[in-house]
Design a protein around this motif. Sequence first.
Motif, PDB file in Angstrom:
ATOM      1  N   GLY A 119     -49.598 -22.985 -23.507  1.00  0.00           N
ATOM      2  CA  GLY A 119     -49.353 -24.353 -24.133  1.00  0.00           C
ATOM      3  C   GLY A 119     -49.714 -24.501 -25.338  1.00  0.00           C
ATOM      4  N   VAL A 120     -51.312 -24.053 -25.596  1.00  0.00           N
ATOM      5  CA  VAL A 120     -51.891 -24.255 -26.830  1.00  0.00           C
ATOM      6  C   VAL A 120     -51.181 -23.349 -27.784  1.00  0.00           C
ATOM      7  CG1 VAL A 120     -54.072 -23.774 -28.010  1.00  0.00           C
ATOM      8  CG2 VAL A 120     -54.214 -24.939 -25.999  1.00  0.00           C
ATOM      9  N   LEU A 121     -50.677 -21.872 -27.684  1.00  0.00           N
ATOM     10  CA  LEU A 121     -50.141 -21.087 -28.441  1.00  0.00           C
ATOM     11  C   LEU A 121     -48.938 -21.535 -28.938  1.00  0.00           C
ATOM     12  CD1 LEU A 121     -51.184 -17.743 -26.644  1.00  0.00           C
ATOM     13  CD2 LEU A 121     -52.348 -18.702 -28.358  1.00  0.00           C
ATOM     14  N   GLN A 122     -48.126 -22.176 -28.041  1.00  0.00           N
ATOM     15  CA  GLN A 122     -46.815 -22.497 -28.274  1.00  0.00           C
ATOM     16  C   GLN A 122     -46.603 -23.878 -29.416  1.00  0.00           C
ATOM     17  OE1 GLN A 122     -44.009 -21.238 -27.787  1.00  0.00           O
ATOM     18  NE2 GLN A 122     -44.361 -19.851 -26.332  1.00  0.00           N
ATOM     19  N   TYR A 123     -47.545 -24.820 -28.997  1.00  0.00           N
ATOM     20  CA  TYR A 123     -47.889 -26.079 -29.733  1.00  0.00           C
ATOM     21  C   TYR A 123     -48.206 -25.811 -31.055  1.00  0.00           C
ATOM     22  CZ  TYR A 123     -46.010 -28.969 -26.028  1.00  0.00           C
ATOM     23  OH  TYR A 123     -45.400 -29.700 -25.057  1.00  0.00           O
ATOM     24  N   SER A 124     -49.137 -24.890 -31.065  1.00  0.00           N
ATOM     25  CA  SER A 124     -49.895 -24.416 -32.356  1.00  0.00           C
ATOM     26  C   SER A 124     -48.800 -24.001 -33.429  1.00  0.00           C
ATOM     27  CB  SER A 124     -50.996 -23.686 -32.232  1.00  0.00           C
ATOM     28  OG  SER A 124     -50.619 -22.277 -31.708  1.00  0.00           O
TER      29      SER A 124
ATOM     30  N   VAL B 111     -37.231 -33.877 -40.686  1.00  0.00           N
ATOM     31  CA  VAL B 111     -35.900 -33.290 -40.765  1.00  0.00           C
ATOM     32  C   VAL B 111     -36.275 -31.917 -40.113  1.00  0.00           C
ATOM     33  CG1 VAL B 111     -34.169 -32.192 -42.096  1.00  0.00           C
ATOM     34  CG2 VAL B 111     -34.941 -34.440 -42.655  1.00  0.00           C
ATOM     35  N   PHE B 112     -37.388 -31.433 -40.199  1.00  0.00           N
ATOM     36  CA  PHE B 112     -37.601 -29.884 -39.626  1.00  0.00           C
ATOM     37  C   PHE B 112     -37.920 -30.064 -38.203  1.00  0.00           C
ATOM     38  CE2 PHE B 112     -40.070 -26.305 -38.542  1.00  0.00           C
ATOM     39  CZ  PHE B 112     -39.435 -25.343 -38.859  1.00  0.00           C
ATOM     40  N   GLY B 113     -38.503 -31.278 -37.792  1.00  0.00           N
ATOM     41  CA  GLY B 113     -38.753 -31.302 -36.240  1.00  0.00           C
ATOM     42  C   GLY B 113     -37.423 -31.568 -35.580  1.00  0.00           C
ATOM     43  N   VAL B 114     -36.383 -32.016 -36.165  1.00  0.00           N
ATOM     44  CA  VAL B 114     -34.864 -32.408 -35.827  1.00  0.00           C
ATOM     45  C   VAL B 114     -34.250 -31.098 -35.672  1.00  0.00           C
ATOM     46  CG1 VAL B 114     -32.757 -33.697 -36.121  1.00  0.00           C
ATOM     47  CG2 VAL B 114     -34.954 -34.875 -36.432  1.00  0.00           C
TER      48      VAL B 114
ATOM     49  N   GLN C  55     -41.568 -16.550 -36.249  1.00  0.00           N
ATOM     50  CA  GLN C  55     -42.664 -17.512 -36.675  1.00  0.00           C
ATOM     51  C   GLN C  55     -42.586 -17.412 -38.183  1.00  0.00           C
ATOM     52  OE1 GLN C  55     -44.106 -19.653 -35.116  1.00  0.00           O
ATOM     53  NE2 GLN C  55     -43.249 -18.815 -33.095  1.00  0.00           N
ATOM     54  N   VAL C  56     -42.278 -16.178 -38.814  1.00  0.00           N
ATOM     55  CA  VAL C  56     -42.005 -16.124 -40.047  1.00  0.00           C
ATOM     56  C   VAL C  56     -40.666 -16.737 -40.786  1.00  0.00           C
ATOM     57  CG1 VAL C  56     -41.370 -14.240 -42.197  1.00  0.00           C
ATOM     58  CG2 VAL C  56     -43.338 -13.859 -40.425  1.00  0.00           C
ATOM     59  N   GLY C  57     -39.660 -16.587 -39.979  1.00  0.00           N
ATOM     60  CA  GLY C  57     -38.577 -17.310 -40.094  1.00  0.00           C
ATOM     61  C   GLY C  57     -38.769 -19.095 -40.079  1.00  0.00           C
ATOM     62  N   TYR C  58     -39.332 -19.395 -39.156  1.00  0.00           N
ATOM     63  CA  TYR C  58     -39.562 -20.735 -38.924  1.00  0.00           C
ATOM     64  C   TYR C  58     -40.462 -21.341 -40.237  1.00  0.00           C
ATOM     65  CZ  TYR C  58     -38.478 -20.158 -33.961  1.00  0.00           C
ATOM     66  OH  TYR C  58     -37.762 -19.946 -32.831  1.00  0.00           O
ATOM     67  N   ALA C  59     -41.512 -20.608 -40.501  1.00  0.00           N
ATOM     68  CA  ALA C  59     -42.339 -20.946 -41.599  1.00  0.00           C
ATOM     69  C   ALA C  59     -41.615 -20.979 -43.110  1.00  0.00           C
ATOM     70  CB  ALA C  59     -43.578 -20.077 -41.808  1.00  0.00           C
TER      71      ALA C  59
ATOM     72  N   ILE D  14     -45.565 -24.382 -33.519  1.00  0.00           N
ATOM     73  CA  ILE D  14     -44.793 -25.558 -33.922  1.00  0.00           C
ATOM     74  C   ILE D  14     -45.342 -26.349 -34.995  1.00  0.00           C
ATOM     75  CG2 ILE D  14     -43.631 -27.593 -33.390  1.00  0.00           C
ATOM     76  CD1 ILE D  14     -43.089 -26.250 -30.579  1.00  0.00           C
ATOM     77  N   GLY D  15     -46.805 -26.788 -34.544  1.00  0.00           N
ATOM     78  CA  GLY D  15     -47.563 -27.490 -35.647  1.00  0.00           C
ATOM     79  C   GLY D  15     -47.486 -26.803 -37.055  1.00  0.00           C
TER      80      GLY D  15
END
Length: 293
Positions: free
Chosen positions: A80-85, A211-214, A180-184, A87-88
């Motif tokens: 959970g820490v890895l996933q939320y980090s 907007v990015f969160g949505v 993760q590169v694509g998200y960033a 996203i954060g």
Amino acid sequence: MVGPQEGEHLMMTAATTPRPAVRTDFRLGTIGLIRLTLRQHRALILGTLAAGLVFVLYLLAWRQLVGGSVNELTAYGTEGVLQYSAIGYSLVVAALWGAPLLAREYEQHTHLLVWSQDVSPTRWLLTKVALLGVIVVGLASAIEAVSEHVQGQVQQSLTSTGWFPNTSYLVGFEANVALQVGYALAAFALGVAIGGLVRVPVLAMVASAAVFGVIRWFVVTYARYWYLPTVQAHSFVGASDDDPMTSRLPAARLIEFGIFLGIAALCLAIAWFGVRRSDAHRVPDRLGLQETA
């Protein structure tokens, strides 16, 4: 010796010759622009690097933090820490890296100083985006690489103690460096585009993160089912142990990477056209004088 007539001619020539514009260091080329960008954003770069280093050290010390005993509960908490980090990190990139890039320049009118020199606005924008984008991608890759290393250690620890963990949460759909590169990249480009449109740093930061969160929520909740129609697909249960999903996982990740890469390209195009339009309304300073806001 110079005669009276020759001296008078030289003085007249000097008086009528246009005075060259004052050149600054960033006017010399790309190297100067890179130095300027690093000076402008050094606090953000160093702060993010320091926070990333602290997080990486935290991940590497996970075994000591859980007291050396690993079970399914502690493994799930670590995941959970890895996933939320992850996203954060994307939200931080959108709000703190992308949004102020143009918004702060427009608000403080510092872009006029650069544009009054021998640097075109589009080249100025592309240089800043390229340099900061490389740093953003490098941090995303490093954090995800360490995260995957820790995930592998957690899974091995559970297996060695007699547990046979389901990979649905230990190896999630988003546990991939390319994703993760694509998200960033998408978060960074989205922030740049919104900052160029809004031109108010605080408002641009809030809007970019929202907007990015949505977008992330929509992809996780709805869009991902279209290219993974037969499996449970969300942020934490994106993979399963059945062979069909295992074979389709790389293709599904590639589709999602393409989606966010397309978002990044679209947002950068919007920012580029916006800056180019601002340049079209700018009066060229052919005498080397700075423009006023």
